[in-house]
Design a protein around this motif. Structure first.
Motif, PDB file in Angstrom:
ATOM      1  N   ALA A  98       0.821  -1.213   0.000  1.00 27.21           N
ATOM      2  CA  ALA A  98       0.000   0.000   0.000  1.00 27.21           C
ATOM      3  C   ALA A  98       0.855   1.264   0.000  1.00 27.21           C
ATOM      4  O   ALA A  98       0.601   2.200  -0.771  1.00 27.21           O
ATOM      5  CB  ALA A  98      -0.939  -0.001   1.204  1.00 27.21           C
ATOM      6  N   GLU A  99       1.888   1.309   0.826  1.00 24.16           N
ATOM      7  CA  GLU A  99       2.693   2.528   0.924  1.00 24.16           C
ATOM      8  C   GLU A  99       3.427   2.814  -0.380  1.00 24.16           C
ATOM      9  O   GLU A  99       3.436   3.955  -0.869  1.00 24.16           O
ATOM     10  CB  GLU A  99       3.700   2.411   2.072  1.00 24.16           C
ATOM     11  N   ALA A 100       4.035   1.770  -0.985  1.00 24.99           N
ATOM     12  CA  ALA A 100       4.772   1.966  -2.239  1.00 24.99           C
ATOM     13  C   ALA A 100       3.828   2.381  -3.373  1.00 24.99           C
ATOM     14  O   ALA A 100       4.156   3.277  -4.171  1.00 24.99           O
ATOM     15  CB  ALA A 100       5.516   0.685  -2.606  1.00 24.99           C
ATOM     16  N   LEU A 116     -11.780  -3.630  17.119  1.00 29.04           N
ATOM     17  CA  LEU A 116     -11.701  -4.317  18.409  1.00 29.04           C
ATOM     18  C   LEU A 116     -10.782  -3.602  19.394  1.00 29.04           C
ATOM     19  O   LEU A 116     -10.010  -4.236  20.120  1.00 29.04           O
ATOM     20  CB  LEU A 116     -11.241  -5.769  18.212  1.00 29.04           C
ATOM     21  N   GLY A 117     -10.838  -2.292  19.408  1.00 31.32           N
ATOM     22  CA  GLY A 117     -10.077  -1.531  20.387  1.00 31.32           C
ATOM     23  C   GLY A 117      -8.673  -1.177  19.974  1.00 31.32           C
ATOM     24  O   GLY A 117      -7.958  -0.510  20.735  1.00 31.32           O
ATOM     25  N   PHE A 118      -8.248  -1.593  18.772  1.00 35.13           N
ATOM     26  CA  PHE A 118      -6.899  -1.303  18.293  1.00 35.13           C
ATOM     27  C   PHE A 118      -6.960  -0.445  17.037  1.00 35.13           C
ATOM     28  O   PHE A 118      -7.856  -0.607  16.202  1.00 35.13           O
ATOM     29  CB  PHE A 118      -6.139  -2.594  17.968  1.00 35.13           C
ATOM     30  N   THR A 119      -5.996   0.438  16.889  1.00 34.53           N
ATOM     31  CA  THR A 119      -5.773   1.154  15.645  1.00 34.53           C
ATOM     32  C   THR A 119      -4.704   0.408  14.861  1.00 34.53           C
ATOM     33  O   THR A 119      -3.590   0.210  15.354  1.00 34.53           O
ATOM     34  CB  THR A 119      -5.317   2.600  15.901  1.00 34.53           C
ATOM     35  N   HIS A 120      -5.032  -0.031  13.651  1.00 39.70           N
ATOM     36  CA  HIS A 120      -4.130  -0.824  12.827  1.00 39.70           C
ATOM     37  C   HIS A 120      -3.393   0.085  11.856  1.00 39.70           C
ATOM     38  O   HIS A 120      -4.011   0.888  11.150  1.00 39.70           O
ATOM     39  CB  HIS A 120      -4.912  -1.902  12.077  1.00 39.70           C
ATOM     40  N   VAL A 121      -2.066  -0.065  11.821  1.00 39.84           N
ATOM     41  CA  VAL A 121      -1.203   0.830  11.048  1.00 39.84           C
ATOM     42  C   VAL A 121      -0.260  -0.003  10.189  1.00 39.84           C
ATOM     43  O   VAL A 121       0.272  -1.027  10.641  1.00 39.84           O
ATOM     44  CB  VAL A 121      -0.378   1.740  11.981  1.00 39.84           C
ATOM     45  N   CYS A 122      -0.051   0.433   8.949  1.00 43.28           N
ATOM     46  CA  CYS A 122       0.968  -0.185   8.106  1.00 43.28           C
ATOM     47  C   CYS A 122       2.338   0.249   8.618  1.00 43.28           C
ATOM     48  O   CYS A 122       2.652   1.438   8.659  1.00 43.28           O
ATOM     49  CB  CYS A 122       0.802   0.242   6.645  1.00 43.28           C
ATOM     50  N   GLY A 123       3.156  -0.708   9.019  1.00 40.51           N
ATOM     51  CA  GLY A 123       4.459  -0.377   9.574  1.00 40.51           C
ATOM     52  C   GLY A 123       5.538  -1.319   9.097  1.00 40.51           C
ATOM     53  O   GLY A 123       5.325  -2.155   8.211  1.00 40.51           O
ATOM     54  N   PHE A 130       7.614  -5.530   6.163  1.00 42.38           N
ATOM     55  CA  PHE A 130       6.263  -5.024   6.433  1.00 42.38           C
ATOM     56  C   PHE A 130       5.639  -5.758   7.610  1.00 42.38           C
ATOM     57  O   PHE A 130       5.812  -6.958   7.794  1.00 42.38           O
ATOM     58  CB  PHE A 130       5.367  -5.191   5.205  1.00 42.38           C
ATOM     59  N   THR A 131       4.892  -5.000   8.404  1.00 44.69           N
ATOM     60  CA  THR A 131       4.135  -5.590   9.491  1.00 44.69           C
ATOM     61  C   THR A 131       2.945  -4.693   9.797  1.00 44.69           C
ATOM     62  O   THR A 131       2.960  -3.498   9.481  1.00 44.69           O
ATOM     63  CB  THR A 131       4.993  -5.761  10.766  1.00 44.69           C
ATOM     64  N   VAL A 132       1.932  -5.265  10.382  1.00 42.80           N
ATOM     65  CA  VAL A 132       0.770  -4.492  10.831  1.00 42.80           C
ATOM     66  C   VAL A 132       0.983  -4.163  12.301  1.00 42.80           C
ATOM     67  O   VAL A 132       1.058  -5.064  13.137  1.00 42.80           O
ATOM     68  CB  VAL A 132      -0.540  -5.274  10.632  1.00 42.80           C
ATOM     69  N   LYS A 133       1.073  -2.896  12.606  1.00 40.77           N
ATOM     70  CA  LYS A 133       1.236  -2.457  13.984  1.00 40.77           C
ATOM     71  C   LYS A 133      -0.133  -2.176  14.583  1.00 40.77           C
ATOM     72  O   LYS A 133      -0.974  -1.539  13.958  1.00 40.77           O
ATOM     73  CB  LYS A 133       2.103  -1.200  14.051  1.00 40.77           C
ATOM     74  N   ARG A 134      -0.335  -2.666  15.790  1.00 35.84           N
ATOM     75  CA  ARG A 134      -1.591  -2.447  16.489  1.00 35.84           C
ATOM     76  C   ARG A 134      -1.344  -1.564  17.708  1.00 35.84           C
ATOM     77  O   ARG A 134      -0.534  -1.897  18.567  1.00 35.84           O
ATOM     78  CB  ARG A 134      -2.205  -3.776  16.903  1.00 35.84           C
ATOM     79  N   ARG A 135      -2.056  -0.458  17.738  1.00 39.70           N
ATOM     80  CA  ARG A 135      -1.938   0.497  18.831  1.00 39.70           C
ATOM     81  C   ARG A 135      -3.270   0.588  19.573  1.00 39.70           C
ATOM     82  O   ARG A 135      -4.336   0.496  18.959  1.00 39.70           O
ATOM     83  CB  ARG A 135      -1.567   1.884  18.289  1.00 39.70           C
ATOM     84  N   THR A 136      -3.201   0.786  20.871  1.00 40.58           N
ATOM     85  CA  THR A 136      -4.429   0.996  21.628  1.00 40.58           C
ATOM     86  C   THR A 136      -5.161   2.222  21.090  1.00 40.58           C
ATOM     87  O   THR A 136      -4.567   3.283  20.910  1.00 40.58           O
ATOM     88  CB  THR A 136      -4.109   1.222  23.120  1.00 40.58           C
ATOM     89  N   MET A 137      -6.446   2.068  20.790  1.00 43.02           N
ATOM     90  CA  MET A 137      -7.230   3.207  20.322  1.00 43.02           C
ATOM     91  C   MET A 137      -7.208   4.314  21.357  1.00 43.02           C
ATOM     92  O   MET A 137      -7.488   4.074  22.541  1.00 43.02           O
ATOM     93  CB  MET A 137      -8.674   2.787  20.043  1.00 43.02           C
ATOM     94  N   ARG A 138      -6.874   5.509  20.929  1.00 43.56           N
ATOM     95  CA  ARG A 138      -6.782   6.629  21.858  1.00 43.56           C
ATOM     96  C   ARG A 138      -8.128   6.881  22.541  1.00 43.56           C
ATOM     97  O   ARG A 138      -8.184   7.164  23.736  1.00 43.56           O
ATOM     98  CB  ARG A 138      -6.325   7.890  21.112  1.00 43.56           C
ATOM     99  N   MET A 182       4.566  -4.798  19.777  1.00 46.12           N
ATOM    100  CA  MET A 182       4.737  -3.449  19.251  1.00 46.12           C
ATOM    101  C   MET A 182       3.756  -2.442  19.851  1.00 46.12           C
ATOM    102  O   MET A 182       3.632  -1.323  19.349  1.00 46.12           O
ATOM    103  CB  MET A 182       4.636  -3.416  17.713  1.00 46.12           C
ATOM    104  N   ASN A 183       3.086  -2.815  20.926  1.00 50.52           N
ATOM    105  CA  ASN A 183       2.193  -1.870  21.599  1.00 50.52           C
ATOM    106  C   ASN A 183       2.705  -1.504  22.981  1.00 50.52           C
ATOM    107  O   ASN A 183       1.965  -0.949  23.802  1.00 50.52           O
ATOM    108  CB  ASN A 183       0.782  -2.464  21.711  1.00 50.52           C
ATOM    109  N   GLY A 184       3.971  -1.794  23.230  1.00 54.97           N
ATOM    110  CA  GLY A 184       4.531  -1.546  24.558  1.00 54.97           C
ATOM    111  C   GLY A 184       4.526  -0.088  24.961  1.00 54.97           C
ATOM    112  O   GLY A 184       4.275   0.246  26.126  1.00 54.97           O
ATOM    113  N   SER A 185       4.799   0.812  24.017  1.00 57.21           N
ATOM    114  CA  SER A 185       4.847   2.237  24.364  1.00 57.21           C
ATOM    115  C   SER A 185       3.481   2.743  24.810  1.00 57.21           C
ATOM    116  O   SER A 185       3.382   3.561  25.729  1.00 57.21           O
ATOM    117  CB  SER A 185       5.343   3.045  23.164  1.00 57.21           C
TER     118      SER A 185
END
Length: 249
Positions: A98-100, A116-123, A130-138, A182-185
């Protein structure tokens, strides 16, 4: 890969009063079986489906198949008096290329989506893969912090051990759900915000100065567990790849 993010809402027929089990059985007939048929008979590329209750994500290898699926899904749901949620249904470009592809067209970074409570990001990993990063929804994190602050207000006159005994399982439950790779921060930030909320609550109870930072640090180490990753990578837990004409498992 194009991935339309959808949430099914009800138009004329209501399942909200029914039990979650009955709702799930209903959508199994309306959605799951139909998607299985569609993937085996209509798709030529890979199709990935993830559904939890009435929220689901469908990923496609080809954009044109995503467009056709979305149109036919709307027709399918209308037969049962259902509609897709207008604010949660969208078609977006997401995945390994997608990014390219967007850079070639002079567009920005791939958009994110919530599920499901996560924000999914192309990372990318540290190795550049490539990996899908999952962050806690703000929004979810802010809502939880608000409820914690309100509870701390109600516990202003409780002794420290009782308040700490309340906060400890709250944090552990948060880690068990959001503790993905990858959601440690985000977990560290949430713990810090909880500690700050606890630190400020005694000051609101009285007009005295806040608890000394050294003492608050000892309380945090005693009652507020450090974040930890509870879940493995998806490929470790679910090492399954489905093809466009394979049966859904």
């Amino acid at each position: 890969m194009a991935a339309p993010s959808k949430s099914c809402s009800l138009a004329n027929r209501s399942l909200t009063a029914a039990s979650p089990l009955l709702s799930n059985v209903y959508l199994h007939h309306v959605f799951d079986l139909w998607v299985d048929w569609w993937r085996r008979t209509r798709a030529h590329g890979e199709v990935i489906v993830v559904r939890f209750a009435d929220d689901f994500i469908v990923g496609f290898e080809h954009r044109e198949e995503a467009d056709r699926f979305l149109s036919e899904l709307k027709e399918r749901l209308q037969k049962f008096g259902l509609t897709l949620h207008p604010d949660k249904t969208r078609l977006l470009e997401f995945g390994r290329w997608a990014e390219a592809d967007r850079q070639k067209r002079g567009e920005g970074k791939p958009k994110t989506f919530d599920f499901l409570g996560f924000t999914h990001v192309c990372g990318k990993t540290r190795a550049g893969r490539f990996t899908v990063k999952r962050r806690t929804m703000r929004k979810r994190a802010m809502a939880k912090l608000k409820s914690i602050r309100e509870e701390l207000q109600r516990r202003l006159h409780d002794p420290v051990p009782r308040t700490g005994a309340y906060l400890r399982p709250v944090l552990l439950g948060h880690y068990r759900y959001y503790g993905v790779p990858m959601n440690g921060s985000a977990l560290e930030t949430f713990r810090w915000d909880v500690e700050c909320a606890w630190w400020k609550s005694p000051k609101r109870r009285s007009q005295r100065a806040a608890v000394p930072s050294e003492k608050m640090g000892r309380l945090g180490r005693r009652w507020l567990p450090r974040p930890h990753i509870c879940h493995p990578y998806p490929l470790v837990r679910l090492g399954v790849i489905t093809q466009g004409r394979s049966r859904m498992r």
